[in-house]
Design an enzyme around this catalytic site. Sequence first.
Site, PDB file in Angstrom:
ATOM      1  N   ASP A 120       0.896  -1.226   0.170  1.00  0.00           N
ATOM      2  CA  ASP A 120      -0.045   0.069  -0.046  1.00  0.00           C
ATOM      3  C   ASP A 120       0.713   1.114  -0.040  1.00  0.00           C
ATOM      4  OD1 ASP A 120       0.977  -0.272   2.603  1.00  0.00           O
ATOM      5  OD2 ASP A 120      -0.876  -0.017   3.407  1.00  0.00           O
ATOM      6  N   GLU A 121       1.930   1.368  -0.243  1.00  0.00           N
ATOM      7  CA  GLU A 121       2.894   2.346  -0.615  1.00  0.00           C
ATOM      8  C   GLU A 121       3.875   2.473  -1.614  1.00  0.00           C
ATOM      9  OE1 GLU A 121       5.731   3.251   2.665  1.00  0.00           O
ATOM     10  OE2 GLU A 121       5.717   1.153   3.334  1.00  0.00           O
TER      11      GLU A 121
END
Length: 596
Positions: A120-121
């Site tokens: 998620d990054e």
Amino acid sequence: MPVARPERQEPRVIAHVDMDCFYVQVEQRKNPDLRGVPTAVVQYNSWKGGGLIAVGYEARKFGVKRSMRGDEAKRVCPDLQLVQVPVARGKADLNLYRSAGSEVVAILSKKGKCERASIDEVYLDLTDTAKSMLLEAPPEGLDSIPEEALKSHVLGLGSDANKEEDVRKWLCRPDADYEEKLLACGAIIVAELRIRVLHETQFTCSAGIAHNKMLAKLASPMHKPAQQTVVPASSVPDLLASLPVKKMKQLGGKLGSSLQDDLGVNTVGDLLKFSEQKLQDYYGINTGTWLWKIARGISGDEVEDRLLPKSHGCGKTFPGPMTLKTTSSVKHWLNQLCEELSDRIQSDLDQNKRIAQTLTLHARAFKENDLEPQKKFPSKSCALRYGASKIQEDAMRLFESGLSEFLNSKNVGWGITSLAVGASKIIDIPNGTTSILKYFNEKCISSNSSDCSDALLEEPNHTVTSISKRDDENPKSRAPTESAFHTKGLSDKNANVKGTILRYFSGSSCSSSNQSSANKIDLEEHERTVIASELNSNPNPNNNWGFNIEEIDPSVVDELPLEIQREIRGWIHPSKRINTGKRGSTIAHYFSPARN
């Protein structure tokens, strides 16, 4: 230990994009009834309601934290909706979230160099895009600025009374220096990307925009959710002055504790009290220089152009009564973890033409009734072999080696509270490489078969090593793994070639050599070894290597390395005599001596 890297001279625009409570967002997209409702994603096990792995912002307002378990969170917030993660092989299956993350990466990567840091990054290097924008459509010349960009938090800008108007003036300053004009362009580009992500995926994200990765990473969580923070160079000293050292990447562990205990450094700004020489005296030249630079906001870390993960890992915790206390229970769960790992690295091979080289096992353990200071369970690693059964076998060997070292020959009870296996040192298979092995055995046509490698290669010798020792090894010195030679989409016509040199190879048991001195994984080198073992076992007066010249198909020879092609064509056309007087000038120098 951290190492300082040279900082690039030209200004850069780097963004760190972090999804907002991503697992909860994925579940809310799947079930829209959860939107606006206190929600948390919980692990599948039932002990005390399961462990929370993601907490929505609505639930955080009631004091729900990710460190809680489901039962405790329900007491804090009775209306909390607990969504269980998907389960496979008795553990969490995160493929749903990985796929959703890939949707976001596909959008972000269109604007610059993109490095996927986790599910998620993402890091983005927007320097080239910002330069183009500054030349073609600078902010001061735009008819309108995206509203999302006007909501940016620009550090050091001042009060929030007229925030959007102040941000507009900052973005459109004609008198700003080149570096800050690029940063303003970066803020607009990131705002547009975040809007696009929201429209196409329904996910919100936050971002930090700065001149290097370190500062962008620090800025992205400062204003969450669904906001972005810009770090001008002039605001860096104030940002770092009060930042706790434990909040800085790579300072959350022993190094950060040492700075606090030995030097009395509690904030990154406190490092400014020490000269570079003093820090080098304490922590060595590389780490000392790195500390001196980060105190000044200097970082030369580059954004890697990488959309795929650097490694694959599968793990499971065993809290409380779930603790593993027998070898058979450890073996059961290792088998589950290794099956998942095998599926993931095989999928990576099939889809992305990448192979992993190293298998690593991590565990957390304790000893019962042990009066000596507890020591950590040692991480262990070895060369990775493709196929679930092989990975399971090697992982168990690694565990047994680690357990023996952990117990140190003491006959005491033990318990395992966490197990994890990982595949690392992943490399790309060279473009244009086609392995002759695809012709050898029809049952190996499908690369999804975990056992097909047994028909091609003998099992290599494996050495179990401690993870701390492995760091000094050259990962590229290992022999290639079996599945590196599988080819997807092989036609039946090619798989059933008859009446050629290939018939000598069918059903053979080929040996892979440990090329400890090789500088890179060489697929052709493996082919040479395969051919040698067979030619040496089939004596024939027509040539030195023992097969019938009349049955050689010239089209197959094209698959071989150039030196081998020349010699085999010399056998086919003996009128052109091959000079074999000098060792190393013919096919012979690729092969080991014939076995007795």
